[in-house]
Design an enzyme around this catalytic site. Structure first.
Site, PDB file in Angstrom:
ATOM      1  N   LYS A 114      22.799  70.537  69.579  1.00  0.00           N
ATOM      2  CA  LYS A 114      23.609  69.431  69.079  1.00  0.00           C
ATOM      3  C   LYS A 114      25.015  69.944  68.855  1.00  0.00           C
ATOM      4  O   LYS A 114      25.224  71.139  68.626  1.00  0.00           O
ATOM      5  CB  LYS A 114      23.045  68.894  67.750  1.00  0.00           C
TER       6      LYS A 114
HETATM    7  P1  NAD Z   1      27.217  54.474  67.250  1.00  0.00           P
HETATM    8  O1  NAD Z   1      28.444  55.204  66.933  1.00  0.00           O
HETATM    9  O2  NAD Z   1      27.157  53.666  68.505  1.00  0.00           O
HETATM   10  O3  NAD Z   1      26.837  53.499  66.020  1.00  0.00           O
HETATM   11  C1  NAD Z   1      26.725  53.955  64.725  1.00  0.00           C
HETATM   12  C2  NAD Z   1      26.546  52.761  63.816  1.00  0.00           C
HETATM   13  O4  NAD Z   1      26.329  53.213  62.480  1.00  0.00           O
HETATM   14  C3  NAD Z   1      27.749  51.825  63.786  1.00  0.00           C
HETATM   15  O5  NAD Z   1      27.310  50.483  63.786  1.00  0.00           O
HETATM   16  C4  NAD Z   1      28.405  52.157  62.432  1.00  0.00           C
HETATM   17  O6  NAD Z   1      29.108  51.074  61.896  1.00  0.00           O
HETATM   18  C5  NAD Z   1      27.168  52.467  61.608  1.00  0.00           C
HETATM   19  N1  NAD Z   1      27.494  53.233  60.405  1.00  0.00           N
HETATM   20  C6  NAD Z   1      28.255  54.354  60.293  1.00  0.00           C
HETATM   21  N2  NAD Z   1      28.349  54.721  59.012  1.00  0.00           N
HETATM   22  C7  NAD Z   1      27.643  53.820  58.300  1.00  0.00           C
HETATM   23  C8  NAD Z   1      27.352  53.668  56.930  1.00  0.00           C
HETATM   24  N3  NAD Z   1      27.809  54.536  56.029  1.00  0.00           N
HETATM   25  N4  NAD Z   1      26.566  52.613  56.542  1.00  0.00           N
HETATM   26  C9  NAD Z   1      26.083  51.750  57.455  1.00  0.00           C
HETATM   27  N5  NAD Z   1      26.321  51.848  58.776  1.00  0.00           N
HETATM   28  C10 NAD Z   1      27.086  52.880  59.188  1.00  0.00           C
HETATM   29  O7  NAD Z   1      26.035  55.554  67.195  1.00  0.00           O
HETATM   30  P2  NAD Z   1      24.614  55.490  67.896  1.00  0.00           P
HETATM   31  O8  NAD Z   1      24.699  56.254  69.177  1.00  0.00           O
HETATM   32  O9  NAD Z   1      24.089  54.114  67.883  1.00  0.00           O
HETATM   33  O10 NAD Z   1      23.758  56.413  66.897  1.00  0.00           O
HETATM   34  C11 NAD Z   1      23.160  55.901  65.712  1.00  0.00           C
HETATM   35  C12 NAD Z   1      22.056  56.833  65.259  1.00  0.00           C
HETATM   36  O11 NAD Z   1      21.114  56.984  66.328  1.00  0.00           O
HETATM   37  C13 NAD Z   1      22.497  58.261  64.916  1.00  0.00           C
HETATM   38  O12 NAD Z   1      21.688  58.750  63.886  1.00  0.00           O
HETATM   39  C14 NAD Z   1      22.233  59.020  66.205  1.00  0.00           C
HETATM   40  O13 NAD Z   1      22.063  60.398  65.968  1.00  0.00           O
HETATM   41  C15 NAD Z   1      20.950  58.356  66.621  1.00  0.00           C
HETATM   42  N6  NAD Z   1      20.622  58.528  68.037  1.00  0.00           N
HETATM   43  C16 NAD Z   1      21.489  58.115  69.002  1.00  0.00           C
HETATM   44  C17 NAD Z   1      21.133  58.263  70.333  1.00  0.00           C
HETATM   45  C18 NAD Z   1      21.984  57.756  71.460  1.00  0.00           C
HETATM   46  O14 NAD Z   1      21.535  57.811  72.620  1.00  0.00           O
HETATM   47  N7  NAD Z   1      23.154  57.230  71.213  1.00  0.00           N
HETATM   48  C19 NAD Z   1      19.909  58.884  70.674  1.00  0.00           C
HETATM   49  C20 NAD Z   1      19.053  59.277  69.648  1.00  0.00           C
HETATM   50  C21 NAD Z   1      19.418  59.079  68.329  1.00  0.00           C
END
Ligand code: NAD
Length: 424
Positions: A114
């Site tokens: 990561k």
């Molecule tokens: P992203 O940046 O597209 O979205 C993140 C979201 O979280 C946004 O809607 C933002 O407004 C919200 N957010 C941020 N801080 C916040 C807070 N304090 N309170 C409430 N909402 C908040 O990110 P993503 O890619 O959708 O990732 C989200 C989660 O999923 C993370 O934990 C990431 O590690 C995990 N994840 C992502 C992927 C991927 O393929 N993108 C894969 C596995 C896991």
């Protein structure tokens, strides 16, 4: 004798602390492999880099960046890159370790890694963001590569960032190295289906879990925290299956509609406004009240540590689908289990993204690209098969799905560790 790590002091509910307690819980199920368990508690390689860039106004700004390779026993490192003002080395270590477990849980030939930069990217211009991404890629270039460690998008990173990373690595190595990152735009060797793959995986595991619980998705009430890539894609698929999206929370606000929000309208609103706050088709709600909303399925899809012990007592959901990494602290896990709330853990629930990243990497190597239907079908099968094995393991030992996922995954990791042997 095992000395504790000197560079991190985890607390019980910090990401690394949460991960360590998850490892402790699986040790009794590892049999003779338990002698290797300490290897899971130490990242193999930890890189901290300075990322200096010239800002548009001529100032020089410095950002702290990280790349952690937690375990490479089963293959090259795999894991996203996060740009967020609260990124720390400890958080990146935990996220890299969960990648090790996740890749093994769905049996991909990868280790876990990561990366991240401690920055608020919303305060940078596009040019500044590009310079920062390129300098960071150059700095971590000494440990990444298509056969070594393959980054991907995570919070606040996307296809454009991956394109800059791929270009920078390619320039530095004199190659066109499409396989160095995944989650790229389609024209640069990206895969169809990758953008929504994590949300799709959340949906597939949720659909299977609902079937086992006898919960009908048609009319099921859904609440989602985090409406970015993962949260919005999952919500869209649950909506197509008849689910009712009743509450959404992101960094810009919390909204509620007892009759169900219009998911297409919300997607368009978030595209235009950057968040759900102010959406007209719902009532605004106090942030803390989100955790009291009556729902069948709660999907945390934002950041770690959101489901605390206190919130776990209040949740009114039948199941929690962990779209985010590490959203539930260990104490809350126990409370949810004792209250009969099913938790489908991150290490299987959100594995759809890395699975299609694997498909992308394979397609890049073979320079032969698959149709979106083919990708979605393969993804569905991998997720269903993996969840079945995990569920059977949970039933056999009478343990939670999280400990069962760790049991399945850690056995695979430690068998590889044992078969490779200790060098020298
Ligand atoms: P992203 O940046 O597209 O979205 C993140 C979201 O979280 C946004 O809607 C933002 O407004 C919200 N957010 C941020 N801080 C916040 C807070 N304090 N309170 C409430 N909402 C908040 O990110 P993503 O890619 O959708 O990732 C989200 C989660 O999923 C993370 O934990 C990431 O590690 C995990 N994840 C992502 C992927 C991927 O393929 N993108 C894969 C596995 C896991």
């Amino acid at each position: 004798m095992n000395e504790p790590l000197s560079f991190v002091q985890p607390t019980a509910n910090s990401p690394w602390g949460t991960y360590l307690s998850q490892v402790d819980r699986v040790v009794p199920y590892l049999g003779h492999l338990a002698r290797w368990a300490e290897t899971l508690k130490r990242p193999k390689r930890t890189l901290i880099v300075d990322v200096p860039i010239e800002m548009d106004n001529g100032d020089v700004a410095h950002f702290e960046g990280y790349r952690v390779q937690h375990n490479l026993s089963r293959g090259p490192g795999k894991g996203g890159v996060r740009f967020h003002p609260e990124v720390t080395l400890e958080e990146v270590m935990a996220l890299s370790a969960w990648m090790t477990v996740k890749c093994a849980a769905v049996n991909l030939p990868y280790g876990g890694a990561k990366g991240g930069i401690r920055v608020d990217p919303k305060r940078l211009s596009t040019k500044e963001l590009e310079r920062m991404t390129r300098r960071y890629t150059s700095e971590i270039g000494i440990i990444i590569g298509p056969q070594r460690d393959i980054p991907a998008p995570d919070v606040n990173t996307n296809g454009q960032i991956m394109a800059w990373m791929m270009d920078t690595y390619s320039m530095n190595t004199g190659t066109t190295a499409t396989g160095v990152v995944t989650g790229k735009p389609i024209h640069l060797g990206g895969s169809l289906g990758r953008v929504k793959a994590t949300g799709r995986g959340v949906f597939v595991t949720g659909r299977e879990a609902a079937r086992r619980l006898g919960l009908n998705l048609d009319g099921a009430r859904i609440a989602v925290q985090g409406y970015g890539n993962v949260g919005s894609s999952a919500a869209e698929l649950f909506g197509q299956a008849g689910g009712k999206l009743v509450a959404v929370q992101d960094h810009s606000g919390t909204i509620f509609n007892d009759k169900g929000l219009d998911i297409a309208d919300l997607a368009a609103y978030v595209r235009d406004h950057g968040g759900v706050g102010g959406f007209q088709g719902a009532e605004p709600m106090h942030g803390e009240d989100f955790w009291d909303v009556r729902c069948d399925i709660l999907i945390p899809a934002a950041l770690e540590g959101q489901i605390t012990a206190e919130r776990a007592h209040r949740l009114k959901a039948r199941m929690v689908l962990e779209g985010a990494n590490g959203p539930t602290v260990s104490e809350a896990d126990d409370i949810l289990a004792s209250r009969g709330v099913l938790v489908v853990p991150d290490v299987i629930c959100n594995a759809g993204g890395v699975t299609v990243s694997y498909f992308e990497w394979v397609q890049d190597f073979s320079s032969f690209f698959w149709s979106e239907d083919e990708i979605n079908l393969r993804l569905d099968k991998i997720m269903v098969d993996a969840l079945k094995k995990i569920w059977d393991t949970a039933d056999k030992h009478k343990i939670t799905l999280r400990t069962a996922t760790f049991a399945v995954a850690c056995e695979r990791i430690l068998i590889a560790r044992e078969e490779r042997g200790l060098y020298p």
